[in-house]
Design a protein around this motif. Structure first.
Motif, short mmCIF file in Angstrom:
data_model
loop_
_atom_site.label_atom_id
_atom_site.label_comp_id
_atom_site.label_asym_id
_atom_site.label_seq_id
_atom_site.Cartn_x
_atom_site.Cartn_y
_atom_site.Cartn_z
N ILE A 20 0.81 -1.07 -0.08
CA ILE A 20 0.03 -0.08 -0.06
C ILE A 20 0.83 1.35 0.04
N THR A 21 2.13 1.03 0.20
CA THR A 21 2.90 2.18 0.39
C THR A 21 3.47 2.60 -1.17
N GLY A 22 3.44 1.76 -2.13
CA GLY A 22 3.90 1.81 -3.45
C GLY A 22 2.52 1.91 -4.24
N GLU A 23 2.75 2.66 -5.54
CA GLU A 23 1.87 2.97 -6.36
C GLU A 23 1.39 1.57 -7.26
N PRO A 24 0.31 1.28 -7.58
CA PRO A 24 -0.98 2.15 -7.68
C PRO A 24 -1.61 2.13 -6.15
N MET A 25 -1.28 1.42 -5.47
CA MET A 25 -2.02 1.25 -4.09
C MET A 25 -2.24 2.52 -3.51
#
Ligand SMILES: Cc1cc2nc3c(=O)[nH]c(=O)nc-3n(C[C@H](O)[C@H](O)[C@H](O)COP(=O)(O)OP(=O)(O)OC[C@H]3O[C@@H](n4cnc5c(N)ncnc54)[C@H](O)[C@@H]3O)c2cc1C
Length: 419
Positions: free
Chosen positions: A349-354
């Motif tokens: 969740i810290t990376g995109e796209p999340m």
């Protein structure tokens, strides 16, 4: 005779009393404790949306918070900041007292220190037997009753109601704390199995303090004691006053029936709290408002039958039903993750796209949209599939109630929460 007897002087009961009294109805509220608002067993974190959606007093607001840090069990920290005031910390005791004053100013009668021992239907009335701390008993009659007893279910069975079966357990303590404007939320099976622990800062009489709490699937006070000793907390607690441990179960799945003849059930008494976070103040106020609206219609029509009162149940299900089901599904999955899986979810969740999905869909009160957006993303589905493979059997069994919905209610009948 009263139009409505309200049992319980928490946010649900007091707001229902205000709505009914404002509509010109004769209302009595019975609260077992001699003083409204105490003992406190709540952090009082609510969205500012509460104050735009409902008619609420604002003098109990202790702090506005914009920043939070989420801690994964492996040490990863996700810092989140908002450029708007979205979160308010309430002084719950003062908030409840202010709600009581507001209800009384509208005409409601308040009986603090009056415990309702029994509630019975008698021909076209509902009769409550109340008893004071000094043992004085009294019988009081009303056309309708509103059960707002929080997570106390002693009166339910005598009225033919079920009691909630799914709970999380909360424990909290107030301490003198270093000055900070950040909420800390900690995850992990060693910290708060099935849920999370928190540090919520606030100021009282110029002293910087924090509410330190744990929500867990079991033994919340023991986990709270350990959390207080953790480096994140222990090094920042200042010597001085420490409040008593406050503990309470929180229902995370509503009653199948929240109405009966001459009776409406609201707030925690109806099992109405967010399954994701255990936050129940917003749902209490909303269910109070909807119940008061139905009660006014029933009183005007002179019909207190369960059939006439069912409108309330239809209304709260339309507003909250799909939210609660999505939240319960999320809770079931999240509470079965191992620490390694929680760490993996944090990385995701810290990376995109999340991260973008979270920015676009996160809301303090409404969680369904974010849960659905996460569910639709291929990366999250892959993660969940792997989690299911590893911890599958127990998770699938636990998922069943959330997927089936309430007994007798089909998903397509419900409008979205934001309708
Ligand atoms: C540790 C903890 C932290 C929490 N933090 C938050 C938070 O930050 N934000 C949030 O939204 N929610 C939070 N909650 C949940 C929130 O406290 C509840 O959802 C909310 O208080 C429910 O309101 P209510 O009016 O339904 O019940 P309550 O607030 O429990 O009020 C019920 C009242 O009924 C009275 N009563 C019970 N039985 C009788 C009887 N027989 N006769 C007379 N009176 C009776 C009780 O004394 C009580 O005063 C937290 C809960 C816990 C345990």
């Amino acid at each position: 005779m009263y139009d409505a007897l309200i049992i319980g002087g928490g946010p649900a009961g007091l707001y229902a009393a205000y709505c009914l009294a404002k509509a010109g109805r004769r209302v009595a509220v019975f609260e077992e404790h001699p003083e409204i608002g105490t003992p406190v067993h709540c952090t009082g974190l609510v969205a500012t949306e509460c104050f735009t959606r409902f008619e609420l007093p604002t003098q109990a607001n202790q702090a506005m918070l914009r920043r939070a840090r989420f801690h994964a069990p492996g040490g990863h920290v996700l810092a989140v900041a908002s450029d708007q005031d979205e979160t308010v910390v309430l002084d719950r005791a003062a908030f409840d007292r202010a709600l009581a004053e507001q209800a009384q100013a509208a005409g409601a009668e308040l009986f603090a220190g009056h415990r309702v021992e029994a509630l019975r239907r008698l021909r076209k009335r509902l009769v409550a037997r109340t008893v004071t701390g000094t043992g004085i008993e009294r019988l009081v009659s009303g056309h309708l009753g509103i059960l707002a007893t929080g997570a106390s279910y002693g009166l339910h069975r005598g009225l033919g109601l079920q009691v909630p079966t799914r709970f999380v357990y909360g424990a909290q303590v107030e301490v003198v704390f270093e000055a900070t404007a950040e909420v800390e939320v900690c995850f992990g099976n060693e910290v708060a199995p099935g849920s999370f622990a928190w540090v919520v800062p606030f100021t009282r009489h110029g002293v910087t303090m924090a509410k330190i709490g744990v929500l867990a699937s079991r033994e919340a006070p023991q986990y709270l004691a350990r959390f207080l000793e953790s480096p994140l907390v222990a090094s920042r607690v200042r010597p001085g006053w420490m409040g008593p441990y406050q503990r309470r179960p929180i229902p995370v799945w509503p009653l199948a029936e929240t109405v009966g003849d001459r009776l409406l059930v609201i707030g925690d008494a109806a099992g109405l709290a967010k399954p994701t976070t255990g936050g129940g103040v917003y749902y209490s106020l909303l269910s109070a408002e909807l119940a008061a609206d139905t009660a006014c219609r029933a009183l005007a029509a002179g019909d207190g039958s369960a059939k006439a009162l069912r409108r309330y149940q239809t209304d709260w299900r339309a507003a909250l039903g799909s939210e609660i089901r999505a939240g319960a599904l999320f809770r079931t999955v999240a509470s079965h993750l191992s620490d390694a899986q929680i760490d993996e979810a944090f990385q995701l969740i810290t990376g995109e796209p999340m991260a973008g999905l979270i920015r676009d869909h996160a809301s303090f009160n409404w969680h369904k949209e974010l849960i659905l957006a996460l569910w639709r993303s291929a990366a999250m589905r892959g993660f969940l599939w792997r989690a299911l493979m590893r911890r599958g059997g127990r998770m699938i069994g636990a998922l069943r109630p959330s997927m089936n919905g309430y007994p007798g209610v089909k998903l397509p009948d419900e409008r979205a929460a934001t309708d």
